[in-house]
Design an enzyme around this catalytic site. Sequence first.
Site, PDB file in Angstrom:
ATOM      1  N   HIS A 161       0.808  -1.227   0.000  1.00  0.00           N
ATOM      2  CA  HIS A 161       0.000   0.000   0.000  1.00  0.00           C
ATOM      3  C   HIS A 161       0.836   1.270   0.000  1.00  0.00           C
ATOM      4  O   HIS A 161       0.298   2.384   0.098  1.00  0.00           O
ATOM      5  CB  HIS A 161      -0.904   0.037   1.227  1.00  0.00           C
ATOM      6  CG  HIS A 161      -1.939  -1.034   1.281  1.00  0.00           C
ATOM      7  ND1 HIS A 161      -3.215  -0.875   0.791  1.00  0.00           N
ATOM      8  CD2 HIS A 161      -1.879  -2.292   1.759  1.00  0.00           C
ATOM      9  CE1 HIS A 161      -3.896  -1.992   0.992  1.00  0.00           C
ATOM     10  NE2 HIS A 161      -3.106  -2.866   1.575  1.00  0.00           N
ATOM     11  N   LYS A 193      -8.050  13.992   4.467  1.00  0.00           N
ATOM     12  CA  LYS A 193      -7.198  12.790   4.462  1.00  0.00           C
ATOM     13  C   LYS A 193      -6.181  12.954   5.583  1.00  0.00           C
ATOM     14  O   LYS A 193      -6.053  14.027   6.159  1.00  0.00           O
ATOM     15  CB  LYS A 193      -6.466  12.634   3.105  1.00  0.00           C
ATOM     16  CG  LYS A 193      -5.729  13.891   2.682  1.00  0.00           C
ATOM     17  CD  LYS A 193      -5.178  13.811   1.251  1.00  0.00           C
ATOM     18  CE  LYS A 193      -6.266  13.863   0.203  1.00  0.00           C
ATOM     19  NZ  LYS A 193      -6.032  12.843  -0.847  1.00  0.00           N
ATOM     20  N   ARG A 194      -5.425  11.927   5.899  1.00  0.00           N
ATOM     21  CA  ARG A 194      -4.388  12.041   6.926  1.00  0.00           C
ATOM     22  C   ARG A 194      -3.403  13.121   6.497  1.00  0.00           C
ATOM     23  O   ARG A 194      -3.172  13.347   5.310  1.00  0.00           O
ATOM     24  CB  ARG A 194      -3.669  10.696   7.090  1.00  0.00           C
ATOM     25  CG  ARG A 194      -4.457   9.650   7.818  1.00  0.00           C
ATOM     26  CD  ARG A 194      -4.673   9.979   9.264  1.00  0.00           C
ATOM     27  NE  ARG A 194      -3.443  10.028  10.038  1.00  0.00           N
ATOM     28  CZ  ARG A 194      -3.136   9.160  11.022  1.00  0.00           C
ATOM     29  NH1 ARG A 194      -3.960   8.182  11.318  1.00  0.00           N
ATOM     30  NH2 ARG A 194      -2.014   9.272  11.700  1.00  0.00           N
ATOM     31  N   LYS A 252       1.118  14.354   0.798  1.00  0.00           N
ATOM     32  CA  LYS A 252      -0.270  14.657   0.377  1.00  0.00           C
ATOM     33  C   LYS A 252      -0.420  16.165   0.122  1.00  0.00           C
ATOM     34  O   LYS A 252      -1.405  16.620  -0.430  1.00  0.00           O
ATOM     35  CB  LYS A 252      -1.230  14.146   1.441  1.00  0.00           C
ATOM     36  CG  LYS A 252      -1.237  12.612   1.591  1.00  0.00           C
ATOM     37  CD  LYS A 252      -2.070  12.170   2.781  1.00  0.00           C
ATOM     38  CE  LYS A 252      -1.981  10.671   3.045  1.00  0.00           C
ATOM     39  NZ  LYS A 252      -2.790   9.838   2.142  1.00  0.00           N
ATOM     40  N   THR A 310      -8.418   6.649  -1.779  1.00  0.00           N
ATOM     41  CA  THR A 310      -9.789   6.128  -1.872  1.00  0.00           C
ATOM     42  C   THR A 310     -10.790   7.246  -1.598  1.00  0.00           C
ATOM     43  O   THR A 310     -11.916   7.225  -2.085  1.00  0.00           O
ATOM     44  CB  THR A 310      -9.985   4.971  -0.859  1.00  0.00           C
ATOM     45  OG1 THR A 310      -9.395   5.352   0.388  1.00  0.00           O
ATOM     46  CG2 THR A 310      -9.361   3.687  -1.359  1.00  0.00           C
ATOM     47  N   LYS A 354     -14.598   8.452  -3.279  1.00  0.00           N
ATOM     48  CA  LYS A 354     -15.805   8.781  -2.512  1.00  0.00           C
ATOM     49  C   LYS A 354     -16.331  10.169  -2.887  1.00  0.00           C
ATOM     50  O   LYS A 354     -17.533  10.372  -3.027  1.00  0.00           O
ATOM     51  CB  LYS A 354     -15.499   8.689  -1.013  1.00  0.00           C
ATOM     52  CG  LYS A 354     -15.099   7.302  -0.542  1.00  0.00           C
ATOM     53  CD  LYS A 354     -14.369   7.303   0.789  1.00  0.00           C
ATOM     54  CE  LYS A 354     -13.783   5.934   1.113  1.00  0.00           C
ATOM     55  NZ  LYS A 354     -12.845   5.957   2.279  1.00  0.00           N
TER      56      LYS A 354
HETATM   57  C1  LIG Z   1       4.135   1.074  10.144  1.00  0.00           C
HETATM   58  C2  LIG Z   1       3.257   2.227  10.059  1.00  0.00           C
HETATM   59  C3  LIG Z   1       2.353   2.186   8.880  1.00  0.00           C
HETATM   60  C4  LIG Z   1       0.963   2.191   9.081  1.00  0.00           C
HETATM   61  C5  LIG Z   1       0.116   2.199   7.988  1.00  0.00           C
HETATM   62  C6  LIG Z   1       0.669   2.177   6.723  1.00  0.00           C
HETATM   63  C7  LIG Z   1      -0.300   2.128   5.584  1.00  0.00           C
HETATM   64  C8  LIG Z   1       0.213   1.326   4.469  1.00  0.00           C
HETATM   65  C9  LIG Z   1      -0.565   3.470   5.118  1.00  0.00           C
HETATM   66  C10 LIG Z   1      -1.795   3.536   4.270  1.00  0.00           C
HETATM   67  O1  LIG Z   1      -2.868   3.622   4.784  1.00  0.00           O
HETATM   68  N1  LIG Z   1      -1.596   3.549   2.945  1.00  0.00           N
HETATM   69  C11 LIG Z   1      -2.696   3.937   2.105  1.00  0.00           C
HETATM   70  O2  LIG Z   1      -3.399   2.754   1.688  1.00  0.00           O
HETATM   71  C12 LIG Z   1      -4.548   3.096   0.916  1.00  0.00           C
HETATM   72  C13 LIG Z   1      -5.311   1.804   0.627  1.00  0.00           C
HETATM   73  O3  LIG Z   1      -4.659   1.043  -0.328  1.00  0.00           O
HETATM   74  C14 LIG Z   1      -4.156   3.832  -0.366  1.00  0.00           C
HETATM   75  O4  LIG Z   1      -5.329   4.206  -1.051  1.00  0.00           O
HETATM   76  C15 LIG Z   1      -3.325   5.063  -0.029  1.00  0.00           C
HETATM   77  O5  LIG Z   1      -2.850   5.654  -1.211  1.00  0.00           O
HETATM   78  C16 LIG Z   1      -2.157   4.685   0.878  1.00  0.00           C
HETATM   79  O6  LIG Z   1      -1.458   5.835   1.336  1.00  0.00           O
HETATM   80  C17 LIG Z   1       2.012   2.170   6.493  1.00  0.00           C
HETATM   81  C18 LIG Z   1       2.869   2.170   7.602  1.00  0.00           C
END
Ligand SMILES: CCc1ccc([C@H](C)CC(=O)N[C@@H]2O[C@H](CO)[C@@H](O)[C@H](O)[C@H]2O)cc1
Length: 822
Positions: free
Chosen positions: A363, A555-556, A561, A663, A667
């Site tokens: 992701h 978004k976060r 971003k 995503t 929406k």
């Molecule tokens: C280790 C900490 C950590 C926590 C969460 C993440 C996730 C991978 C971050 C995340 O939410 N990525 C997002 O995933 C979405 C679903 O596929 C994508 O639409 C977003 O572009 C992506 O940033 C990475 C590292």
Amino acid sequence: SSTHERTRTGMSKTALKQDFLDNLFYIQGRFREVATPHDLYMAAAFTTRDRLLKRWVNSAQVFKTSHARTVCYLSAEYLLGPHLACNLVNLGITDTARQAGAELGLNFDAIVEEEEEPGLGNGGLGRLAACFMESLSTCQVPAIGYGIRYEFGIFDQAIEDGWQVEKTDNWLRNGNPWEIPRPKICFPVGYGGHTESYRDEHGQMRLRWQPAFMINGMAYDTPILGYGTENVNLLRLWKAEASESFNFQAFNTGDYYGAVYSKIEAETISKVLYPNDEPEIGKELRLKQQYFFVSCSMQDMIRLHLNTVGPLESFAEKFVVQLNDTHPALAVVELMRLLLDDHGLNWEQAWDITRHTFCYTNHTLLPEALETWSVALFERLLPRHLDLIYEINRRFLDEVRMRFLGDEARVWRMSLIAEGGERRVRMANLAVVGSQAVNGVAELHSALVKATLFKDFAELWPERFHNVTNGVTPRRFMVVANPRLSRLITQTCGHDAWIRDLERLRELETHQDDAGLHADWRAVKLAAKQDLATWMQQATGIHLDPASLFDVQAKRFHEYKRQHLNILHIIRCYQRIKQGESQNLVPRAFIFGGKAAPGYFMAKLMIKLINAVAEVVNNDPQVNGWMRVAFLPNFNVKNGQRLYPAADLSEQISLAGKEASGTGNMKFSMNGALTIGTLDGANVEIREAVGAENFFLFGLTAEAALQQQLTGYRPWEYYQSDIELKSDIDLINSGLFSHGDTQLFRPLTDNLVNHDPFMVLADYRAYLECQQTVSAAYQDPERWTRMSLLNVARIGRFSSDRAIREYAEHIWKVTPNPIEAA
Ligand SMILES: CCc1ccc([C@H](C)CC(=O)N[C@@H]2O[C@H](CO)[C@@H](O)[C@H](O)[C@H]2O)cc1
């Protein structure tokens, strides 16, 4: 039992009313007059639960006997959002419930508002898992979602003096009517200790693990309904418990803390969600959490297999396990340990089953988000798993050496162990080596995954690499979030089949020039904007004019971003209006929403800057009527459902190549917002689907951005050469937005002028020009409405149902298993 049956599961208004009053009495111990809003919500929740339980039990019975191939989704996060309204839609009884409520003098919307949402996730990854679970049921694919039942989810965000303040999310304080505790589904999980060799009953020398510390994992089950189907799948979340919850000996010796120590120690493991979204944190407790739910889940699958199918040789036929990023990647090693150490298979058998069981979704490409754990920590916490990782690696690197003779650099890069400096285990490499399929979450992202992150692996196993572009569920983000628009679409199309087959939205195209529809379309948007304005007035005291263009970025917070690029545009508008250059500007409300990881300084400073700019702009009579800036506090699923229907413009402005998919972009488009964005993630495919003429595109491509960075990107040259850019940054540094404090935002502006890793300054000019075209388009309501209509008509592909169908066909090799009504 028929009358009882009819009341407890009857779908009629009468049955709902009777069951509601029964539940208010028998469960809440309340009668109407003294019931609190929470009592009314609980009674409504249990009344709804009664109806879905019938379907759930029926599904479980069918799956148990049908030995259906089952998808297991392993995710450290599930951003579920409130259950009630979605479950009523998926049961098809929303209108009946609303009428039943009205006849009992209840305010349906107020009851729905009462629900505390389970925020067991950070952002995109967690919400995607929730959308996928709902679509797995809707697409009738037998599935189990496994995760952690955090006692405290993502923090609630308050804004105090412009700063984010994190509030503990005690979501279980009033109980959770949607889950069923399963005390009998409980597994031991070990940590620490050592491994020892022993001779098994066949005289075979074997290795086994003697953990130093054991806890238990207990299951809590939540039914996940589908839309328009009897199929109900299971979300099984694990809670950590002490194997011995009270140590009486310690108590007897007066060591009261000792008596409860192991209980406290154990429960910390599922206590709280790590609020980080990208930056890798490498905390020991995080690794304990990952191993905890992975071990419980793999033990549970083996139990289900032995109880239903039998010998483990066919495990990979019965179960296919999706790893939602690397967070559950330990499952590869845990299955090997269980098959070898507990079930006596040999290495070849165990490895063949394991690598045919797992699939891995990546992701993010951000290097800082790729998880690695120190070998030292593994030695201490998971010594047996480190053994197994070494053996998996030894055999894997032999294969690499054989295939790429003499290419030791490649061996170095592909190894599961990073040797340079402190030795660390590369969880992404482990996930790829242990999986039969690897996919990215949008076409551009999947291509970059093959060309950069996993280049070596794609050259070794090209057939394993896939793309499945993300999707979102239209039930929650259209039907529940935007009932007015849903009704208008159903009315215009003459059916509501689109809810289950989103491509049918394309039928709206034939009405794209229908003036009546245009008027209704604008009325629907205006009403949603009014609702949001009312909520924002109450939540923030900021007045938003629904007639203005609602320009939304939610978004976060993360530098890639580029919320700070959006702020620079706002400051440019402010300066232009102050200089009387308001020609071809339209009145806008700039609305932001999103949380920052508590330890992410720059993200928190961006939130402060937005609120600081808002304070000046919103109190400046010279620009009043032209612009408003507002920060929506505590952006979560529930508040997202207020925001998506109310947006005119959706900001998707990440640096190309950085946002894996996004995503929120889907929406917003599904709710008729037009997108201003870069060619990044799924924006590329959204623009292709809706038509370039219905998308406001700007900025460097991923390729061009990479090139410019490789040849040396000098942001200060943009600062010096673009006077408007310079004046906007200088205005921030002037202290205007910080009561004269010229230092407060220096870290942000200095970073932009001297480093700017996400090329905000390089895309500034193009972004401003694109925003001009947005203003021009908005001044032609007919044209804007047609563009909005066509965005909805052509957005069908971005349903999570389509994504699930692609996973089922290309990756999981599983076919739908329709359940007949009991
Ligand atoms: C280790 C900490 C950590 C926590 C969460 C993440 C996730 C991978 C971050 C995340 O939410 N990525 C997002 O995933 C979405 C679903 O596929 C994508 O639409 C977003 O572009 C992506 O940033 C990475 C590292």
